[in-house]
Design a protein around this motif. Structure first.
Motif, mmCIF file in Angstrom:
data_model
loop_
_atom_site.group_PDB
_atom_site.id
_atom_site.type_symbol
_atom_site.label_atom_id
_atom_site.label_comp_id
_atom_site.label_asym_id
_atom_site.label_seq_id
_atom_site.Cartn_x
_atom_site.Cartn_y
_atom_site.Cartn_z
ATOM 1 N N ALA A 95 0.774 -1.189 -0.005
ATOM 2 C CA ALA A 95 0.008 -0.079 -0.043
ATOM 3 C C ALA A 95 0.772 1.033 -0.046
ATOM 4 O O ALA A 95 0.565 2.188 -0.661
ATOM 5 N N ILE A 96 1.902 1.273 0.781
ATOM 6 C CA ILE A 96 2.846 2.377 0.741
ATOM 7 C C ILE A 96 3.547 2.490 -0.645
ATOM 8 O O ILE A 96 3.485 3.743 -1.221
ATOM 9 N N ARG A 97 3.860 1.437 -1.254
ATOM 10 C CA ARG A 97 4.274 1.900 -2.666
ATOM 11 C C ARG A 97 3.515 2.204 -3.511
ATOM 12 O O ARG A 97 3.720 3.007 -4.444
ATOM 13 N N LYS A 98 2.101 1.967 -3.301
ATOM 14 C CA LYS A 98 1.077 2.428 -4.299
ATOM 15 C C LYS A 98 1.048 3.858 -4.041
ATOM 16 O O LYS A 98 0.732 4.698 -4.913
ATOM 17 N N ASP A 99 1.045 4.401 -2.886
ATOM 18 C CA ASP A 99 1.103 5.803 -2.612
ATOM 19 C C ASP A 99 2.147 6.395 -3.075
ATOM 20 O O ASP A 99 2.177 7.857 -3.353
ATOM 21 N N MET A 100 3.210 6.076 -3.126
ATOM 22 C CA MET A 100 4.545 6.389 -3.724
ATOM 23 C C MET A 100 4.629 6.521 -5.143
ATOM 24 O O MET A 100 5.449 6.883 -5.708
ATOM 25 N N GLY A 101 3.521 5.922 -5.943
ATOM 26 C CA GLY A 101 3.699 5.485 -7.222
ATOM 27 C C GLY A 101 4.535 4.480 -7.723
ATOM 28 O O GLY A 101 4.954 4.579 -8.961
ATOM 29 N N MET A 102 4.846 3.389 -6.716
ATOM 30 C CA MET A 102 5.587 2.498 -7.315
ATOM 31 C C MET A 102 4.703 1.242 -7.830
ATOM 32 O O MET A 102 3.794 1.016 -6.955
ATOM 33 N N ASN A 103 4.999 0.676 -8.767
ATOM 34 C CA ASN A 103 4.411 -0.680 -9.162
ATOM 35 C C ASN A 103 4.717 -1.814 -8.335
ATOM 36 O O ASN A 103 6.046 -1.821 -7.983
#
Length: 395
Positions: free
Chosen positions: A387-395
């Motif tokens: 979820a944090i990666r999604k917030d950071m724009g990471m796939n």
């Protein structure tokens, strides 16, 4: 801690083999953070007719379609207890923070004294339709190996606590980690061999102040197997080794491999992330650290060579503590909407917030071994990192 011996067996269609070797011991938990060391158990396997092996004997060939392999046990390395330096996530003595367990280049305080490392056993392969069994005392490493060309197809029995019985007739005792089967399935199914740390920091502690053991029986088969994982991630790692490793380096490599294998299995089962990490053993690193550039380093303190620590450092390698992460931290809170929603879905509390500093998040950041109680904490760590990666724009 006094150790019982380790026994390993393989069941084939018409023959069986067992071997045993004395166990060592290992301790974790020290200072405010503690930590449990992952001692290394060597594993070897033999197939077919009788042959001599240190620590045990191999099985003779059986009837039609079945031949059992051998099994041997090898002792692991040493463990040490460490207290971390001031400034950790939990205040003085914390493992997290700018200088705790695995900031981008985190470090901890001086290492405390430890006890000798644990030993591990391995189950050799049998013929077609073989069942591999292995047992080990608490803090041992238990290795299961299927015959050549076969993978672990299913978990017939797994019990960490006070299991009873023998290979082919194991039974759960009154003390039993509820997620034993799920954890072994995650770590082992679909692989030709796997090593399972029989530790509280992997299975949780189902009965405090009780000497526990791990009994496992798996089935082997050709072709693919369903490990029940919701994802099939693509995190890999390469452990860089010295051309002529010292005894200390060999011990560290073995312990790091067990910790990383378990951590990668967890992430690839419960997260869909692609990353190729490079892992090194570096005596200048006091604890362990990870970097978004894909570097993970383990230091000489063996109490940090555990699955939770390895998962924590993998999280750093995939973005936790990066510039993008820090940009979403405000007044001690990670403000990303996806991470906030994920945490509330886990806890059921509509007002929960994701606490964070520039390097770490909590809860479920596995900043301390004490944050890991059972497989659910590992799963939640994977969910929160995703979820944090999604917030950071990471796939």
């Amino acid at each position: 801690m006094t150790r019982t011996s380790i026994a390993v067996c393989v069941l084939a269609l018409a023959a069986s083999a067992c071997s045993s070797a004395g166990g060592g011991d290992a301790t974790g938990q020290g200072g405010a953070t503690g930590g449990a060391s992952a001692a290394t158990g060597g594993a070897t396997a033999a197939t077919g007719g009788a042959s001599a092996m240190t620590g045990g004997v191999t099985g003779a060939t059986g009837g039609a379609g079945g031949a059992t392999g051998g099994a041997s046990a090898a002792t692991g390395g040493t463990g040490a207890v460490a207290g971390a330096g001031a400034g950790g996530r939990g205040g003085a003595g914390g493992r997290g923070g700018a200088g705790g367990r695995g900031g981008t280049a985190g470090s901890a305080g001086a290492a405390g004294a430890g006890m000798a490392g644990a030993s591990g056993g391995s189950a050799g392969g049998g013929g077609a339709g073989a069942h591999a069994c292995a047992t080990g005392a608490e803090d041992d490493n238990v290795t299961l190996t299927c015959p050549s060309g076969q993978n672990i197809a299913g978990v017939v029995f797994a019990g960490f606590g006070t299991p009873a019985g023998s290979c082919g007739s194991f039974k759960a005792g009154s003390c039993n980690a509820a997620d034993s089967v799920d954890l072994v399935r995650t770590l082992c199914v679909g692989r030709p061999t796997c090593t399972i740390p029989a530790r509280n920091d992997v299975f949780g502690d189902p009965c405090d102040k009780t000497i526990k053991s791990l009994d496992v029986e798996v089935s082997c088969g050709a072709g693919s197997a369903d490990n029940g994982c919701p994802f099939s991630g693509h995190i890999t790692y390469t452990l860089t080794k010295s051309a002529n490793p010292t005894s200390d380096e060999q011990t560290a490599y073995a312990q790091i491999t067990i910790a990383m294998d378990a951590a990668v299995a967890m992430y690839n089962c419960y997260a869909n992330i692609t990353k190729a990490d490079t892992v090194t053993y570096n005596t200048s690193v006091q604890t362990a650290d990870g970097n978004v550039n894909g570097s993970i380093r383990f230091g000489p303190d063996s109490t940090y060579r555990t699955m939770p620590t390895a998962m924590h450092e993998i999280a750093h390698s995939v973005g936790i503590g990066s510039t993008q992460f820090d940009a979403l931290v405000s007044n001690g809170v990670f403000t990303g909407a996806n991470a906030t929603a994920q945490l509330r879905a886990i806890t059921g509390n509509a007002t929960d917030q994701v606490n964070a500093d520039t390097q770490h998040f909590w809860p479920y950041g596995l900043n301390y071994d004490s944050e890991y109680h059972d497989i659910s904490d590992g799963i939640h760590n994977c969910q929160m990192v995703t979820a944090i990666r999604k917030d950071m724009g990471m796939n």
